[in-house]
Design a protein around this motif. Sequence first.
Motif, mmCIF file in Angstrom:
data_model
loop_
_atom_site.group_PDB
_atom_site.id
_atom_site.type_symbol
_atom_site.label_atom_id
_atom_site.label_comp_id
_atom_site.label_asym_id
_atom_site.label_seq_id
_atom_site.Cartn_x
_atom_site.Cartn_y
_atom_site.Cartn_z
ATOM 1 N N GLN A 228 20.075 98.110 -58.833
ATOM 2 C CA GLN A 228 20.611 96.713 -58.955
ATOM 3 C C GLN A 228 21.176 96.539 -57.810
ATOM 4 O O GLN A 228 21.967 97.588 -57.041
ATOM 5 C CB GLN A 228 21.640 96.811 -59.995
ATOM 6 N N PRO A 229 21.669 95.235 -57.238
ATOM 7 C CA PRO A 229 22.130 95.031 -55.835
ATOM 8 C C PRO A 229 23.641 95.115 -56.011
ATOM 9 O O PRO A 229 24.060 95.146 -57.101
ATOM 10 C CB PRO A 229 21.879 93.477 -55.866
ATOM 11 N N ASN A 230 24.116 95.579 -54.856
ATOM 12 C CA ASN A 230 25.585 95.852 -54.736
ATOM 13 C C ASN A 230 26.117 96.926 -55.368
ATOM 14 O O ASN A 230 27.293 96.842 -55.539
ATOM 15 C CB ASN A 230 26.280 94.489 -54.937
ATOM 16 N N PRO B 53 28.530 106.045 -55.965
ATOM 17 C CA PRO B 53 28.549 104.766 -55.202
ATOM 18 C C PRO B 53 28.647 104.775 -53.527
ATOM 19 O O PRO B 53 28.326 103.841 -52.950
ATOM 20 C CB PRO B 53 29.744 104.034 -55.877
ATOM 21 N N GLY B 54 28.911 105.846 -53.179
ATOM 22 C CA GLY B 54 29.110 106.283 -51.799
ATOM 23 C C GLY B 54 27.535 106.250 -51.055
ATOM 24 O O GLY B 54 27.743 106.461 -50.023
ATOM 25 N N GLY B 55 26.774 106.506 -51.937
ATOM 26 C CA GLY B 55 25.385 106.760 -51.270
ATOM 27 C C GLY B 55 25.504 107.809 -50.328
ATOM 28 O O GLY B 55 25.843 109.017 -50.735
ATOM 29 N N TYR B 56 24.798 107.672 -49.237
ATOM 30 C CA TYR B 56 24.540 108.874 -48.308
ATOM 31 C C TYR B 56 25.830 108.815 -47.272
ATOM 32 O O TYR B 56 25.700 109.397 -46.291
ATOM 33 C CB TYR B 56 23.196 108.938 -47.716
ATOM 34 N N ALA C 165 27.262 104.202 -63.229
ATOM 35 C CA ALA C 165 26.409 103.683 -64.305
ATOM 36 C C ALA C 165 26.848 103.871 -65.664
ATOM 37 O O ALA C 165 27.442 105.046 -65.901
ATOM 38 C CB ALA C 165 25.072 104.408 -64.139
ATOM 39 N N PRO C 166 26.870 102.853 -66.473
ATOM 40 C CA PRO C 166 26.101 101.660 -66.427
ATOM 41 C C PRO C 166 26.940 100.438 -65.824
ATOM 42 O O PRO C 166 26.330 99.519 -65.873
ATOM 43 C CB PRO C 166 25.453 101.415 -67.911
ATOM 44 N N GLY C 167 27.908 100.709 -65.394
ATOM 45 C CA GLY C 167 28.868 99.545 -64.576
ATOM 46 C C GLY C 167 29.191 98.523 -65.595
ATOM 47 O O GLY C 167 29.201 97.334 -65.176
ATOM 48 N N THR C 168 29.782 98.723 -66.607
ATOM 49 C CA THR C 168 30.561 97.790 -67.596
ATOM 50 C C THR C 168 31.969 97.828 -67.142
ATOM 51 O O THR C 168 32.705 98.732 -66.447
ATOM 52 C CB THR C 168 30.402 97.944 -68.963
ATOM 53 N N PRO D 287 13.016 107.473 -66.054
ATOM 54 C CA PRO D 287 14.151 106.877 -65.582
ATOM 55 C C PRO D 287 15.426 107.299 -66.213
ATOM 56 O O PRO D 287 15.480 107.320 -67.528
ATOM 57 C CB PRO D 287 14.144 105.343 -65.212
ATOM 58 N N SER D 288 16.520 107.179 -65.434
ATOM 59 C CA SER D 288 18.049 107.420 -66.003
ATOM 60 C C SER D 288 18.700 106.079 -65.774
ATOM 61 O O SER D 288 18.452 105.460 -64.825
ATOM 62 C CB SER D 288 18.438 108.543 -65.505
ATOM 63 N N ILE D 289 20.004 106.109 -66.416
ATOM 64 C CA ILE D 289 20.860 105.005 -65.842
ATOM 65 C C ILE D 289 21.166 105.081 -64.462
ATOM 66 O O ILE D 289 21.489 103.942 -63.923
ATOM 67 C CB ILE D 289 22.092 104.931 -66.962
ATOM 68 N N TRP D 290 21.138 106.067 -63.647
ATOM 69 C CA TRP D 290 21.378 106.203 -62.494
ATOM 70 C C TRP D 290 20.283 105.413 -61.474
ATOM 71 O O TRP D 290 20.544 104.916 -60.696
ATOM 72 C CB TRP D 290 21.821 107.316 -61.843
ATOM 73 N N ASP D 291 19.185 105.647 -61.814
ATOM 74 C CA ASP D 291 17.797 105.111 -61.460
ATOM 75 C C ASP D 291 18.140 103.797 -61.584
ATOM 76 O O ASP D 291 18.066 102.683 -60.479
ATOM 77 C CB ASP D 291 16.370 105.487 -61.876
ATOM 78 N N ASP D 292 18.400 103.139 -62.524
ATOM 79 C CA ASP D 292 18.487 101.519 -63.072
ATOM 80 C C ASP D 292 19.703 101.195 -62.250
ATOM 81 O O ASP D 292 19.611 99.965 -61.574
ATOM 82 C CB ASP D 292 18.736 101.255 -64.422
#
Length: 446
Positions: free
Chosen positions: A43-45, A412-415, A183-186, A34-39
């Motif tokens: 995570q929600p939202n 963050p825009g997903g698909y 990611a990692p979203g701080t 896994p990478s930080i992007w998988d993690d």
Amino acid sequence: MNIKKDIFPKNFLFGTATSAYQIEGAANEDGRKPSIWDDFCHQPNRIIDGSSGDIACDHYHRYQEDLDLIKTTNLDAYRFSISWPRVISNRSGKINQAGLDFYQRLTDGLLERNIAPYVTLYHWDLPSYWEEKGGWLNRDTAKAFQEYAVIMAEKLGDRIPHWITHNEMWCASFLSYEIGVMAPGTHDMAKALQAAHNIMLSHGLAIEALRETRSDIKLGIAPNYLPSYPSSDSEEDKRAAHTFDGYFNRWFLDPLKGRGYPQDMVEIFGDMMPEIQSGDMEKMALPLDFIGVNYYNSNWYRHDENGGLFKLKKEQPQGLWLTQDRDVYAKGLYDALMRFHSEYGFDNIYITENGAAFEEQVVVEQGIKRVHDEGRIRFFKEHFVEAAKAIEDGVDLKGFFLWSLMDNFEWPGGYTIRYGMNYVDFETQERIAKDSALWLKDFLDS
Ligand code: FCB
């Protein structure tokens, strides 16, 4: 507007770009870690549509078909990235042969089709086993990046001539650690500055070691560049624009050119400044063979006493046309290139990314699936014209990579945000050439 390829020099290179996490999928296959992007995605939202790159474009299995798309569009080059956690299994640097084999096959596929490979070592997918140790906040990660870079050059350097250490260091640091949408979203400026420092250090360490590993490969980096204009001629607004430029552009470009961190910004950041060890700035400034510039849009700034640390607010002029997620200012590309050339003295410049997203639909006409993306064709043309102008005005621009080969996982825009010249039906994984790909094919043939 009608344009022909002959506005560019004869050997000018046209390519398209992607990145590993955005297209490969196969997140749990063949020993990928896994990478930080998988993690982050899990995570929600975090991601607008709750999606992830677990499957993405399933490129890991469909790469042959995807390489055919590049070929049929008459493109000369392909910029892709290597997934670090796919090829290195742990902190001791154990090679994952199955992961490496994928990039061997991909490279074979490109060379068979006579498409020039341009590889990026880091397009944001830090292995989670490094994040556990602090990720980019830990200098050890920079050292680990150097080791990973050397292994890749040993394995693939005989067939891949162009190597890019990092993609968009501003995103990997500030957007990820200060603004926190990646990611990692701080949300911590001091952490962002430390991450930025260690990322730039890792670049320097990699350049140093790659030079020793192979003298025949060409080395570069691909910062994102955001022109920052003042909203008016007032001194205050000019200062605001200059400050934003310091934060986004000069923070990375100045160290690459051996100028250290810009003093005006060092003063603003004050005690948030990162830990800098002796020799760090020298490493960041090691000479490069080429430089990339990722350009999408431009911003305007006005002075604002209440505008946070930088005392500014963004204020776009009227009349810019819009894509799905940005406003368009093609002249910003010209200005970017001119600045890389005149102020920074870069030569061998590539536009390593440029492109646009639109809300699109597939229509069936006479039994054929089509996507009428006139907006993207307009975007390509406007930016081609500005790039050609910059060449005329003396910029040593070697190539232009369009983002992207196909719709993919847009962070963050997903698909929901589609940047591809080829449409991807994410239910069936069918690829459909959009009008822009068909236009490009003809343009490159002209
Ligand atoms: C750039 C990224 C790339 C893609 C485009 C739209 O900032 O490098 O991965 O997301 O934006």
